[in-house]
Structures are given as C-alpha cells and as structure tokens.
Design a protein around this motif. Structure first.
Motif, short mmCIF file in Angstrom:
data_model
loop_
_atom_site.label_atom_id
_atom_site.label_comp_id
_atom_site.label_asym_id
_atom_site.label_seq_id
_atom_site.Cartn_x
_atom_site.Cartn_y
_atom_site.Cartn_z
N THR A 111 0.82 -1.21 0.00
CA THR A 111 0.00 0.00 0.00
C THR A 111 0.86 1.26 0.00
N ALA A 112 1.88 1.31 0.86
CA ALA A 112 2.75 2.50 0.92
C ALA A 112 3.46 2.71 -0.41
N HIS A 113 3.94 1.64 -1.02
CA HIS A 113 4.62 1.73 -2.31
C HIS A 113 3.64 2.23 -3.38
N HIS A 114 2.44 1.71 -3.35
CA HIS A 114 1.42 2.10 -4.33
C HIS A 114 1.07 3.59 -4.17
N ARG A 115 0.96 4.05 -2.92
CA ARG A 115 0.67 5.48 -2.67
C ARG A 115 1.80 6.36 -3.19
N GLU A 117 3.89 5.66 -5.64
CA GLU A 117 3.81 5.68 -7.10
C GLU A 117 2.70 6.62 -7.58
N GLU A 118 1.57 6.62 -6.89
CA GLU A 118 0.46 7.50 -7.28
C GLU A 118 0.85 8.96 -7.10
N ARG A 119 1.55 9.28 -6.01
CA ARG A 119 2.01 10.67 -5.80
C ARG A 119 2.99 11.08 -6.90
N LEU A 120 3.88 10.17 -7.30
CA LEU A 120 4.83 10.48 -8.38
C LEU A 120 4.09 10.70 -9.70
N ARG A 121 3.07 9.88 -9.98
CA ARG A 121 2.29 10.09 -11.20
C ARG A 121 1.59 11.44 -11.18
N GLN A 122 1.02 11.82 -10.03
CA GLN A 122 0.35 13.12 -9.92
C GLN A 122 1.35 14.26 -10.08
N ARG A 123 2.55 14.10 -9.51
CA ARG A 123 3.57 15.13 -9.67
C ARG A 123 3.94 15.29 -11.13
N ASP A 124 4.09 14.17 -11.84
CA ASP A 124 4.43 14.22 -13.26
C ASP A 124 3.32 14.87 -14.07
N ARG A 125 2.05 14.59 -13.71
CA ARG A 125 0.92 15.23 -14.40
C ARG A 125 0.93 16.74 -14.19
N ARG A 126 1.18 17.15 -12.94
CA ARG A 126 1.22 18.60 -12.65
C ARG A 126 2.37 19.26 -13.40
N ALA A 127 3.52 18.59 -13.47
CA ALA A 127 4.66 19.16 -14.19
C ALA A 127 4.33 19.29 -15.68
N ALA A 128 3.65 18.28 -16.24
CA ALA A 128 3.26 18.34 -17.65
C ALA A 128 2.27 19.47 -17.89
N LEU A 129 1.32 19.64 -16.98
CA LEU A 129 0.37 20.76 -17.11
C LEU A 129 1.09 22.10 -17.02
N GLY A 130 2.07 22.19 -16.13
CA GLY A 130 2.85 23.42 -16.00
C GLY A 130 3.59 23.74 -17.29
N ARG A 131 4.20 22.72 -17.90
CA ARG A 131 4.90 22.94 -19.17
C ARG A 131 3.93 23.36 -20.27
N LEU A 132 2.75 22.75 -20.29
CA LEU A 132 1.74 23.11 -21.28
C LEU A 132 1.29 24.56 -21.09
#
Length: 157
Positions: A111-115, A117-132
């Motif tokens: 569960t901790a590992h999965h959480r 990974e989910e935080r890293l995916r959200q961070r990457d999404r926010r970074a992509a939105l920022g670049r856009l």
C-alpha cells in the motif's frame, strides 16, 4: 521427533515471514500463516473460507482468472486489493505457484509503495500541465507582442 510430526511442520509454517496461504482448486483456504490474519486484521482462522472473500469486488475477476489457470504460467505475480476486516482496502502483491490441487500464495502489503507511485504520477501530471501552460503563455505573449508592434507602426498606405 520425525519429519511427519505435525507440531514441527505447523511450528515451522507459523514462523515463516509475511503472509503465506494454501488454497485448494475450488479457491478455499486450506491453511494460512499468522501473517495473513495480521495483514487482514482477522480475529479467527481463515481456513475453510474462499480466498475471494478477502479480495475486493473490483479484483474478484482477477482472482478467478488466477484460480482457473487462464494465465500462461503456473507461477505469477499480480497486485490486487484485499479487504481488511475494518473495511480498508490495501494493495497486496500476490505471488502464486500452481500445484496439482491448488495454489500456494505469498502476499506482501504494498500500500505504501502504491501510494508513493500514485504521488509520483500526480507530480508528473502537474509538471506536464505546467509545461503546457508555460507554452501557451509564451505563444500568447508572442502573438500579443506582434499585435502591439503592428498597432504601433504607422501604416504605409
């Protein structure tokens, strides 16, 4: 004390780390280490219950696929959500080995590992939105600059 002594085997089985479970061909739990009960917050021996009882409703189809042997290999690994007695649904890494009469399963709470990974995916999404957004702003600024430059220059008619 011979090899057939049940006390020796049950003592060794109980000392194994993590959560191990033996499941028959019908999906019923034959025996489980104390780690299985601890990870799922069970107060009683899960023997005799269907393993699917402890799998979340979204993952029951995955469990059926594993049980029925539709996977290519006899050995496999999959992450599934398990249902704890308190209603929480942690992610478990489920590794299995198929035998003639069922499966042996090894479970680990991820569960901790999965959480993470989910935080890293959200961070990457926010970074992509920022670049856009940065690219859009740069384009708007460039077009606005051209429009202002055109307005400032006197028309040569």
């Amino acid at each position: 004390m011979g090899i057939g002594n049940e006390d020796v085997w049950s003592g060794a089985w109980g000392c194994l780390p993590g959560a191990q479970v033996l499941v028959d061909a019908d999906g019923r739990i034959l025996c489980a280490t104390p780690g299985f009960s601890l990870q799922l917050g069970l107060r009683r021996d899960p023997s005799g219950f269907e393993f699917a009882t402890f799998v979340s409703s979204q993952d029951r189809r995955v469990w059926r696929t594993i049980l029925e042997g539709d996977m290519v290999d006899d050995d496999g690994r999959r992450s599934v959500r398990m249902v704890r007695s308190d209603g929480t649904v942690p992610w478990m890494d489920l590794a299995w080995h198929r035998w003639e009469n069922g499966l042996s399963l090894l479970l680990e709470d991820i569960t901790a590992h999965h959480r993470l990974e989910e935080r890293l995916r959200q961070r990457d999404r926010r970074a992509a939105l920022g670049r856009l957004a940065e690219g859009v702003l740069r384009d708007v600024a460039r077009h606005l600059g051209r429009a202002l430059q055109t307005l400032e220059q006197p028309s040569t008619g």
